[in-house]
Design an enzyme around this catalytic site. Structure first.
Site, PDB file in Angstrom:
ATOM      1  N   SER A 136       0.833  -1.208   0.000  1.00 10.80           N
ATOM      2  CA  SER A 136       0.000   0.000   0.000  1.00 10.80           C
ATOM      3  C   SER A 136       0.863   1.253   0.000  1.00 10.80           C
ATOM      4  CB  SER A 136      -0.917   0.017   1.232  1.00 10.80           C
ATOM      5  OG  SER A 136      -1.782  -1.084   1.223  1.00 10.80           O
ATOM      6  N   LYS A 320     -34.207  40.988 -12.083  1.00  8.66           N
ATOM      7  CA  LYS A 320     -32.790  41.046 -11.696  1.00  8.66           C
ATOM      8  C   LYS A 320     -32.052  39.840 -12.268  1.00  8.66           C
ATOM      9  CE  LYS A 320     -30.048  42.227  -7.615  1.00  8.66           C
ATOM     10  NZ  LYS A 320     -28.921  41.299  -7.738  1.00  8.66           N
ATOM     11  N   GLU A 327     -19.407  34.339 -10.375  1.00 13.52           N
ATOM     12  CA  GLU A 327     -19.564  34.032  -8.955  1.00 13.52           C
ATOM     13  C   GLU A 327     -19.187  32.582  -8.665  1.00 13.52           C
ATOM     14  OE1 GLU A 327     -23.201  37.191  -7.999  1.00 13.52           O
ATOM     15  OE2 GLU A 327     -23.625  35.052  -8.174  1.00 13.52           O
TER      16      GLU A 327
END
Length: 462
Positions: A136, A320, A327
């Site tokens: 691992s 609007k 953003e």
């Protein structure tokens, strides 16, 4: 998992129950039981990398005469199914697990062994066969590099290149548009919009170069170092063969790490890539903020441009429309910067022969590459390519800009220029009219000296 029944599996610690239709075994189940923390599992790209590593490892061991051909084929078919995402529901382990990622490595070993055993009709062991020549401690660092390299090549760089090309095309389209420049958010000397966008394009170009500069180190793999970097239990040629096979499968030129001890003990390659993605995120934020300012209004703001209208902007104010894509990119940038902080802290947390924060490094690194690449493409297509320019608004502001008096400094001096600018501000008159009254310059001289197009020449070195 739809089954309500269980079967008994065993590992070196004993027996325990596993859902009867789960492809995983005892070690995966122990991790599921031990880490019910976030519900966040390792990313798809990381599971893909684990599958590809197990495919390549089986191929390398076969070439070295260490595993029979029938077993190799069964393992490789199963491993590619994992890489392709056919069994993602059988990778349930939380990101916040053992720091070496041993649980995820054993998850892959057990799922692939289960599938391969069914295909072969005889037992394939997860440790002895699927994990042959591996630990691992080298598989997971290899998976971090492999999955990150795939994300960079397939998502991040294509997205950034598309953004760069889109900005450059828009810069050419708008190069004849002259606007008031701004420093400190205050009126300054004029610039062409093409110059302004050219600055954005240059930022993204440099970002691409920074990301590409990481690749020679990112494509070095830990595979072959096994437990502590000495390569114990792996054939000396194993790591090299795995790198070659992964290169053939992905089209990315991988090679064994120059130093396996570094490759296991540190995540410097991941930290470097994250830092460069953070730099790109900073660049993207600047572009997103400029777009938001330029689009502001449309009546009480700058209103220099109009971004494409994509969705209603308010649940209470009809009509609007907000700059939603810039953003979103600003939020992406914040996330990338936060991810970099986590990766940096994880990177400095290695001890001796191993870093034990590998899963969280992988999770954050891959998320940054994905959202930054996808976000860049969206910014290109849904904001920059389609915005329109309000030239009347730009020309009105430019005509009233007293800072143009700067062009007269060499003739009338700074103090005289400041007085003319102040008067123009106070009286709300064009600078040309006030300068004509306060200086001996002729109409022709004023036309030449205050020509906005001439004032925008220069600024770029070929």
């Amino acid at each position: 998992m739809s089954s309500k029944g269980y079967r008994t599996e065993r590992d070196s610690m004993g027996e325990l129950h596993v859902p009867e239709d789960a492809l995983w075994g005892a070690q995966t189940q122990r991790a599921v039981d031990n880490f019910p923390i976030s519900g966040l599992t390792m990313p798809r790209q990381f599971i893909r990398a684990l599958g590809l590593i197990k495919w390549a490892a089986a191929g390398a061991n076969s070439e070295l005469g260490l595993i029979p051909t029938k077993q190799t084929k069964a393992i490789q078919v199963a491993a590619l199914e994992v890489a392709e995402g056919q069994h993602d529901e059988h990778f349930p382990i939380d990101v916040f697990q053992t720091g070496s990622g041993t649980s995820s490595n054993m998850n892959a070993n057990e799922v692939i062994a289960h599938l391969a055993s069914e295909k072969l009709g005889s037992e394939i062991h997860p440790n002895d066969d699927v994990n042959m020549g591996q630990s691992s401690n080298d598989v997971i660092p290899t998976a971090v590099h492999l999955s990150a390299a795939l994300s960079v090549h397939e998502i991040l760089l294509p997205g950034l290149r598309h953004l760069q090309e889109t900005i450059e095309a828009k810069a050419v389209e708008t190069d004849s548009v002259i606007k008031t420049g701004r420093t400190h958010l205050m009126d300054a000397m004029p610039v062409r919009m093409g110059q302004e966008l050219g600055g954005w394009a240059s930022q993204i170009t440099h970002g691409i170069e920074r990301i590409e500069g990481c690749l020679p180190r990112l494509t070095q793999l830990a595979q072959g170092g096994t437990a502590v970097g000495t390569g114990i239990n792996a054939h000396p040629k194993f790591g090299g063969k795995v790198a070659v096979l992964l290169g053939e499968q992905t089209g990315i030129p991988f090679r064994p790490a120059n130093n396996f001890f570094e490759a296991l003990a540190s995540v410097d390659g991941a930290v470097e890539l994250s830092a460069q993605m953070k730099t790109v995120a900073v660049s993207v934020t600047k572009i997103a903020n400029d777009l938001r300012w330029m689009n502001s209004g449309p009546l009480a703001g700058l209103a220099e441009i109009a971004l494409p209208s994509l969705q209603p902007g308010s649940s209470i104010m009809p009509g609007k429309v907000n700059p939603v894509i810039p953003e979103a990119l600003a939020m992406i940038s914040v996330q990338v910067i936060g991810n970099d902080a986590a990766i940096t802290a994880a990177g400095q947390s290695g001890n001796f022969q191993l870093n034990v924060m590998l899963p969280v490094v992988a999770y954050n690194l891959l998320q940054s590459a994905e959202i930054l690449g996808n976000g860049a493409a969206l910014l290109a297509d849904k904001a920059i390519a389609g915005f329109t320019v309000n030239e009347d608004k730009l020309n009105e502001a430019l005509d009233r800009n007293p800072i143009l008096v700067t062009a007269l400094n060499s003739i009338i001096g700074y103090e005289k220029g400041a007085a003319i600018a102040k008067q123009a501000y106070q009286e709300g008159r064009p600078i040309r009219d006030v300068a004509k009254e306060q200086t001996d310059l002729t109409d022709k001289e004023l036309d030449r000296l205050l020509d906005a197009a001439e004032l925008t020449k220069g600024g770029i070195k070929s």
